[in-house]
Design a protein around this motif. Structure first.
Motif, PDB file in Angstrom:
ATOM      1  N   TYR A  84       0.864  -1.245   0.134  1.00 37.78           N
ATOM      2  CA  TYR A  84      -0.035   0.109  -0.075  1.00 37.78           C
ATOM      3  C   TYR A  84       0.891   1.167  -0.259  1.00 37.78           C
ATOM      4  CZ  TYR A  84      -3.660   3.289   1.167  1.00 37.78           C
ATOM      5  OH  TYR A  84      -4.312   4.695   0.925  1.00 37.78           O
ATOM      6  N   LYS A 124       1.247  -4.010  -6.882  1.00 37.67           N
ATOM      7  CA  LYS A 124       0.204  -4.836  -6.903  1.00 37.67           C
ATOM      8  C   LYS A 124      -0.148  -5.423  -8.326  1.00 37.67           C
ATOM      9  CE  LYS A 124      -2.446  -2.749  -3.026  1.00 37.67           C
ATOM     10  NZ  LYS A 124      -3.783  -1.803  -2.603  1.00 37.67           N
ATOM     11  N   ASP A 130      -5.437  -0.973 -11.159  1.00 34.80           N
ATOM     12  CA  ASP A 130      -4.847  -0.441 -10.100  1.00 34.80           C
ATOM     13  C   ASP A 130      -3.512   0.328 -10.164  1.00 34.80           C
ATOM     14  OD1 ASP A 130      -5.383  -0.697  -6.595  1.00 34.80           O
ATOM     15  OD2 ASP A 130      -3.505  -0.152  -7.146  1.00 34.80           O
ATOM     16  N   ASN A 131      -3.623   1.541  -9.591  1.00 29.97           N
ATOM     17  CA  ASN A 131      -2.147   2.111 -10.029  1.00 29.97           C
ATOM     18  C   ASN A 131      -1.051   1.851  -9.054  1.00 29.97           C
ATOM     19  OD1 ASN A 131      -2.821   3.495  -7.631  1.00 29.97           O
ATOM     20  ND2 ASN A 131      -3.244   5.461  -8.444  1.00 29.97           N
ATOM     21  N   THR A 132      -1.021   0.858  -8.160  1.00 32.91           N
ATOM     22  CA  THR A 132      -0.007   0.555  -7.121  1.00 32.91           C
ATOM     23  C   THR A 132       0.853  -0.477  -7.932  1.00 32.91           C
ATOM     24  OG1 THR A 132      -1.650   0.697  -5.564  1.00 32.91           O
ATOM     25  CG2 THR A 132       0.638  -0.130  -4.784  1.00 32.91           C
ATOM     26  N   LYS A 135      -9.780  -3.458   1.238  1.00 33.99           N
ATOM     27  CA  LYS A 135     -11.084  -3.771   1.576  1.00 33.99           C
ATOM     28  C   LYS A 135     -11.987  -4.749   0.479  1.00 33.99           C
ATOM     29  CE  LYS A 135     -12.419   0.740   0.689  1.00 33.99           C
ATOM     30  NZ  LYS A 135     -10.944   1.249   0.729  1.00 33.99           N
ATOM     31  N   LYS A 169     -10.702  11.049 -13.299  1.00 36.44           N
ATOM     32  CA  LYS A 169      -9.835  10.606 -13.958  1.00 36.44           C
ATOM     33  C   LYS A 169     -10.143   9.616 -15.182  1.00 36.44           C
ATOM     34  CE  LYS A 169      -6.332   9.329 -11.339  1.00 36.44           C
ATOM     35  NZ  LYS A 169      -5.573   8.674 -10.263  1.00 36.44           N
ATOM     36  N   ILE A 207     -11.294   9.079  -8.701  1.00 33.55           N
ATOM     37  CA  ILE A 207     -11.186   7.919  -9.959  1.00 33.55           C
ATOM     38  C   ILE A 207     -12.103   8.430 -11.169  1.00 33.55           C
ATOM     39  CG2 ILE A 207     -11.536   5.663 -10.636  1.00 33.55           C
ATOM     40  CD1 ILE A 207     -10.436   5.054  -7.640  1.00 33.55           C
ATOM     41  N   ASN A 228     -14.179   4.689  -2.068  1.00 36.36           N
ATOM     42  CA  ASN A 228     -13.666   5.813  -1.218  1.00 36.36           C
ATOM     43  C   ASN A 228     -12.995   6.854  -1.848  1.00 36.36           C
ATOM     44  OD1 ASN A 228     -11.908   3.467  -1.169  1.00 36.36           O
ATOM     45  ND2 ASN A 228     -10.701   4.516   0.291  1.00 36.36           N
ATOM     46  N   HIS A 229     -12.567   6.466  -3.005  1.00 35.65           N
ATOM     47  CA  HIS A 229     -11.728   7.523  -3.959  1.00 35.65           C
ATOM     48  C   HIS A 229     -12.695   7.700  -5.190  1.00 35.65           C
ATOM     49  CE1 HIS A 229      -8.049   7.016  -1.754  1.00 35.65           C
ATOM     50  NE2 HIS A 229      -8.282   5.593  -1.794  1.00 35.65           N
ATOM     51  N   HIS A 287     -11.473   9.001   2.789  1.00 34.68           N
ATOM     52  CA  HIS A 287     -11.827   7.420   2.943  1.00 34.68           C
ATOM     53  C   HIS A 287     -13.198   7.204   3.221  1.00 34.68           C
ATOM     54  CE1 HIS A 287      -7.703   6.193   2.124  1.00 34.68           C
ATOM     55  NE2 HIS A 287      -7.146   6.787   3.100  1.00 34.68           N
TER      56      HIS A 287
HETATM   57  P1  TMP Z   1      -7.498   2.444  -0.176  1.00 33.04           P
HETATM   58  O1  TMP Z   1      -8.834   2.584  -0.496  1.00 33.04           O
HETATM   59  O2  TMP Z   1      -7.041   1.565   0.741  1.00 33.04           O
HETATM   60  O3  TMP Z   1      -6.889   3.700  -0.181  1.00 33.04           O
HETATM   61  O4  TMP Z   1      -6.999   1.731  -1.627  1.00 33.04           O
HETATM   62  C1  TMP Z   1      -7.263   2.427  -2.701  1.00 33.04           C
HETATM   63  C2  TMP Z   1      -6.591   1.568  -3.812  1.00 33.04           C
HETATM   64  O5  TMP Z   1      -6.923   2.122  -5.147  1.00 33.04           O
HETATM   65  C3  TMP Z   1      -4.964   1.518  -3.994  1.00 33.04           C
HETATM   66  O6  TMP Z   1      -4.579   0.160  -4.381  1.00 33.04           O
HETATM   67  C4  TMP Z   1      -4.746   2.414  -5.104  1.00 33.04           C
HETATM   68  C5  TMP Z   1      -6.027   2.498  -5.961  1.00 33.04           C
HETATM   69  N1  TMP Z   1      -6.318   3.495  -6.623  1.00 33.04           N
HETATM   70  C6  TMP Z   1      -6.025   3.661  -8.130  1.00 33.04           C
HETATM   71  O7  TMP Z   1      -5.839   2.523  -8.798  1.00 33.04           O
HETATM   72  N2  TMP Z   1      -6.318   4.697  -8.915  1.00 33.04           N
HETATM   73  C7  TMP Z   1      -6.806   5.954  -8.140  1.00 33.04           C
HETATM   74  O8  TMP Z   1      -6.827   7.127  -8.701  1.00 33.04           O
HETATM   75  C8  TMP Z   1      -6.864   6.042  -6.676  1.00 33.04           C
HETATM   76  C9  TMP Z   1      -7.109   7.191  -5.987  1.00 33.04           C
HETATM   77  C10 TMP Z   1      -6.533   4.817  -6.012  1.00 33.04           C
END
Ligand code: TMP
Ligand code: SAM
Ligand code: ZN
Length: 405
Positions: free
Chosen positions: A69, A344, A339-341, A319, A384, A381, A376-377, A245
């Motif tokens: 994370y 992952k 996912d942008n991480t 989650k 974007k 998102i 929560n984002h 969040h």
């Molecule tokens: P979180 O709810 O625990 O903060 O995790 C959000 C996940 O969503 C995290 O793996 C990153 C991903 N994410 C994206 O892929 N694109 C985005 O624009 C945002 C804000 C989060």
């Protein structure tokens, strides 16, 4: 009956998600199946009202070298922490040679602003890879678990802390007594201990059942945090609701008599009483809603598949492990998750083994529907990915109930 980790009172179990993997263990095809599993169940202490997990996952299973994370993954969160760091710099940290400690500093998103201002600081985080990102931002980090022993060493080496800050971490630590003894050892007499975390009141109000997962050992309310603080010789001096969040709360804790106690504390406790946060029925109703959401979600995904519609997941959140594994959603219903991480991507979501891909894959071609696990984002998102909607795509959300937008 399980005893409360805060007060020793009886914990009334209200939800059981069954066997679940560690939520952030994104595995490779070779290591798939090696995830640590446990029984994910939550309960409510009928004495101090703290909501907590029934089973504790060993901390090394969750927070280690490969913990993926990154706080910096969200622009909204980056701005949120920068704003608070600047608020501290202009207020609490204006004395002579102030010192700030962050518990769960992750990739340094909060402390980099403090460091750039030349203020003495130390991040404490056991996850080595994310700590390296913080160091690259000029942040001083101790790769360690914050607890009584590490806090004493920090106090001896660096002196008392004017501010101890911890966002989305304190709730992850089952051994909270050791952490609070550490805070007592390290905090200056007039210092403040500031916690930010997902707010139980918002979780209940929104039926956000996926906020129950291994890392969220506790789900805090103003009432339960005040009781906890007092048991350890502190006072809850102020609270401030935050929109991040999906609804969070910032708790400012101080030594008794050192800070005025804001009326916001008692106001929120009264609101929590009205919302039934002190009553077991509230939690049993929440569990019923969770079952309905899971059933509706699987039904919707099954219908869409039968209609030949494509669905992709968005946001491989911790989650989502609760949702995917409890509802039994696999690649047959959701073939991949964007996912942008970086840590992952190329991996498989824990338990469900759904591949995680970069957001660039989202448009190749756009699916008919995107299941937003990172609800929560949502604002960030959806802004974007506005092209997706323009191309006729629709978002599926399951909080507060299953719906399409
Ligand atoms: P979180 O709810 O625990 O903060 O995790 C959000 C996940 O969503 C995290 O793996 C990153 C991903 N994410 C994206 O892929 N694109 C985005 O624009 C945002 C804000 C989060
Ligand atoms: N504070 C950041 C934020 O709000 O985005 C990161 C939150 S992340 C969900 C939780 C972090 O807490 C992880 O980086 C983890 O390694 C760290 N952590 C877990 N237990 C800890 C402990 N006992 N002491 C310090 N950090 C801990
Ligand atoms: Zn209790």
């Amino acid at each position: 009956m399980v005893q409360c980790r805060i007060c020793g009172g009886p914990v009334d179990e209200f939800i059981d998600f069954g066997r679940q993997p560690v939520s952030d263990s994104f595995v490779t095809p070779e290591t798939a199946g090696s995830e640590y599993f446990f029984r994910l169940a939550a309960g409510f202490c009928t004495e101090c009202t703290m909501v907590q997990l029934i089973e504790e996952v060993p901390r090394e299973q969750m927070f280690h070298e490969d913990y993926p994370y990154r706080s910096a993954g969200s622009v909204v969160m980056r701005e949120h922490f920068e704003k608070y760091a600047n608020q501290l710099l202009g207020g609490e940290l204006t004395g002579r040679d102030p010192f700030v400690v962050e518990i769960g500093s992750n990739d340094g998103t909060m402390l980099k602003t403090i460091g750039r201002a030349g203020v003495r600081h130390l991040g404490v985080d056991p996850s080595a890879q994310v700590a390296e990102f913080a160091r690259a931002e000029g942040v001083r980090v101790r790769t360690d678990f914050f607890q009584e022993t590490s806090a004493r060493e920090i106090a001896e080496a660096d002196g008392p802390a004017d501010v101890i800050f911890s966002a989305n971490t304190f709730s992850h630590i089952a051994y909270i007594d050791s952490v609070l003894r550490g805070v007592d050892t390290l905090l200056a007499p007039d210092g403040i201990f500031v916690i930010e975390d997902r707010y139980l009141g918002s979780i209940i109000a929104q039926n956000a059942f996926d906020q129950v997962y291994d890392e969220h050992f506790y789900l805090f309310s103003v009432g339960s945090v005040r009781t906890m603080a007092r048991r350890h010789g502190f006072e809850l001096a102020d609270v401030q609701p935050l929109s991040v969040h999906g609804g969070s709360m910032r708790y400012t804790i101080a030594r008794p008599g050192r800070r005025p106690v804001s009326t916001a504390v008692t106001e929120h406790i009264e609101r929590e009483r009205e919302a039934g946060l002190g009553r077991p029925e509230t939690y049993h109703r929440f569990a019923e809603h969770a079952r309905t959401s899971c059933r509706d979600l699987v039904q919707l995904l099954t219908e869409l598949r039968a209609q030949g519609r494509s669905v992709v997941g968005y946001g491989a959140t911790a989650k989502s492990a609760t949702v995917l594994n409890h509802c039994g959603i696999g690649t047959d219903l959701v073939p991949f998750i964007c996912d942008n991480t970086p840590a992952k991507q190329g991996r498989l979501a824990p338990g469900a083994h759904i591949p995680v891909r970069s957001p660039e894959e989202f448009a190749k071609p756009y699916p008919d529907y995107a299941l937003l696990f990172a609800w929560n984002h949502a604002e960030e998102i959806m802004a974007k990915e506005r092209e997706f909607r323009a191309a006729g795509g629709k978002w599926i959300l399951y909080v507060p109930e299953v719906h399409i937008v």
